[in-house]
Design a protein around this motif. Structure first.
Motif, PDB file in Angstrom:
ATOM      1  N   PHE A   1     -83.848 -35.043 122.103  1.00 40.45           N
ATOM      2  CA  PHE A   1     -84.186 -35.551 120.943  1.00 40.45           C
ATOM      3  C   PHE A   1     -84.327 -34.508 119.857  1.00 40.45           C
ATOM      4  N   ARG A   2     -84.411 -33.306 120.240  1.00 36.76           N
ATOM      5  CA  ARG A   2     -84.332 -32.187 119.358  1.00 36.76           C
ATOM      6  C   ARG A   2     -83.061 -31.889 118.670  1.00 36.76           C
ATOM      7  N   LEU A   3     -82.214 -32.408 119.434  1.00 33.85           N
ATOM      8  CA  LEU A   3     -80.842 -32.279 118.715  1.00 33.85           C
ATOM      9  C   LEU A   3     -80.265 -33.414 117.775  1.00 33.85           C
ATOM     10  N   ARG A   4     -81.215 -34.195 117.660  1.00 30.65           N
ATOM     11  CA  ARG A   4     -80.798 -35.493 117.010  1.00 30.65           C
ATOM     12  C   ARG A   4     -80.557 -35.056 115.324  1.00 30.65           C
ATOM     13  N   GLN A   5     -81.413 -34.081 114.964  1.00 27.86           N
ATOM     14  CA  GLN A   5     -81.421 -33.731 113.288  1.00 27.86           C
ATOM     15  C   GLN A   5     -80.109 -33.164 113.016  1.00 27.86           C
ATOM     16  N   ARG A   6     -79.130 -32.929 114.124  1.00 23.88           N
ATOM     17  CA  ARG A   6     -77.782 -32.343 113.749  1.00 23.88           C
ATOM     18  C   ARG A   6     -76.881 -33.539 113.289  1.00 23.88           C
ATOM     19  N   TRP A   7     -77.280 -34.838 113.715  1.00 24.52           N
ATOM     20  CA  TRP A   7     -76.254 -35.709 113.245  1.00 24.52           C
ATOM     21  C   TRP A   7     -76.960 -37.016 112.701  1.00 24.52           C
ATOM     22  N   ASP A   8     -78.363 -37.227 112.585  1.00 22.52           N
ATOM     23  CA  ASP A   8     -78.986 -38.119 112.121  1.00 22.52           C
ATOM     24  C   ASP A   8     -79.937 -37.852 111.040  1.00 22.52           C
ATOM     25  N   ARG A   9     -79.449 -38.052 109.773  1.00 21.14           N
ATOM     26  CA  ARG A   9     -80.244 -37.685 108.886  1.00 21.14           C
ATOM     27  C   ARG A   9     -81.658 -38.464 108.560  1.00 21.14           C
ATOM     28  N   HIS A  10     -81.888 -39.517 109.331  1.00 26.06           N
ATOM     29  CA  HIS A  10     -83.222 -40.155 109.383  1.00 26.06           C
ATOM     30  C   HIS A  10     -84.255 -39.309 110.162  1.00 26.06           C
ATOM     31  N   PHE A  11     -83.584 -38.258 110.852  1.00 28.69           N
ATOM     32  CA  PHE A  11     -84.647 -37.276 111.427  1.00 28.69           C
ATOM     33  C   PHE A  11     -84.794 -36.390 110.678  1.00 28.69           C
ATOM     34  N   LEU A  12     -86.034 -36.046 110.121  1.00 33.83           N
ATOM     35  CA  LEU A  12     -86.181 -34.770 109.430  1.00 33.83           C
ATOM     36  C   LEU A  12     -86.652 -33.503 110.273  1.00 33.83           C
ATOM     37  N   THR A  13     -87.858 -34.130 111.106  1.00 28.40           N
ATOM     38  CA  THR A  13     -88.212 -33.038 111.972  1.00 28.40           C
ATOM     39  C   THR A  13     -88.415 -33.976 113.344  1.00 28.40           C
TER      40      THR A  13
END
Length: 197
Positions: A63-75
Motif C-alpha cells: 500500500f505504500r505504492l498506492r500514492q503513485r496512482w490514487d490521489r485519495h492517499f496523501l500518506t
C-alpha cells in the motif's frame, strides 16, 4: 489477529460473490458496478490490465505504492508488519469541502491462490490500534470491507477487481461520482492501470 485476518479475507470473498451487481459505466478497459441492499451500497471497479496477475498482486499488495496512482492517499506508512501476509497501515486522505482531512488505520491481508482458478486477494478493513488513537487534526474514518481480487486471463494479462463497501467515511469521496458530477473513480482506475502497466 488470526481471526481478524481470516474475517478480512472472508468478508471480501463474500462481497465479491454477491449476485445482483448493476453495471453503471463502461470505459475502454474499465467497468464500474454498484450493489445496493439494506446494509448499504458497495461498488466494484473491474480493470483489464496487460501485466501478469502475480505482478499486479505484488504492486497492489504494497500500500505504500498506492500514492503513485490514487490521489485519495496523501500518506501511507506501515505501523506494524504482523506477518508476511498481514500489515497494519496508517493512511491519511485529503480533506473534502468543509471537513478535516481523514485518516484510517487499516489491516491489509494478502493471499496467493491455492488453486489455479482462484484469484489473488488483497483485503482491507479498519482496525483499532492502541498505539495510534484518533488525533484532533484528522477525522478518524472506517473501512468496513474493501480490497482487490486479481484474476489471471493469460500469461501476460489479468482482470483486477477493486471492491469497496461504502461507509460514511468513504462516501464524501464518492458522492459526486455516483451522481455523475465527478469522474474520480474512472480517473483513479485509469491511473491504476497506467501504474501497473
Amino acid at each position: 489477529q488470526a481471526y481478524l485476518s481470516y474475517s478480512n479475507i472472508a468478508a471480501l470473498t463474500h462481497l465479491a460473490r454477491k449476485s445482483g451487481w448493476d453495471l453503471t459505466k463502461t470505459l475502454d478497459n474499465v467497468q464500474i458496478w454498484t450493489h445496493e441492499e439494506d446494509a448499504g451500497l458497495s461498488f466494484k471497479v473491474e480493470m483489464q490490465v496487460k501485466v501478469p496477475s502475480h505482478v499486479a498482486f505484488s504492486l497492489l499488495s504494497d500500500f505504500r505504492l498506492r500514492q503513485r496512482w490514487d490521489r485519495h492517499f496523501l500518506t501511507c506508512e506501515v505501523l506494524q508488519a504482523v506477518s508476511e501476509e498481514e500489515k497494519i497501515y496508517h493512511v491519511t486522505a485529503p480533506p473534502t469541502t468543509g471537513h478535516k482531512p481523514r485518516d484510517f488505520v487499516i489491516l491489509v491481508s494478502q493471499r496467493q491462490p491455492c488453486r489455479p482458478q482462484e484469484p489473488y486477494t488483497v483485503a482491507v478493513r479498519s482496525v483499532t490500534l492502541r498505539a495510534l488513537p484518533p488525533s484532533p487534526e484528522f477525522c478518524r474514518s472506517e473501512i468496513l470491507c474493501a480490497g482487490f481480487q486479481i484474476h489471471s486471463n493469460s500469461s501476460s494479462s489479468c482482470t483486477v477487481c477493486y471492491f469497496n463497501q461504502v461507509t460514511s467515511g468513504v462516501m464524501p469521496y464518492l458522492a459526486a461520482n455516483l451522481t455523475g458530477s465527478s469522474k474520480s473513480i474512472e480517473n483513479t482506475a485509469l491511473e491504476c492501470i497506467k501504474f501497473l502497466e
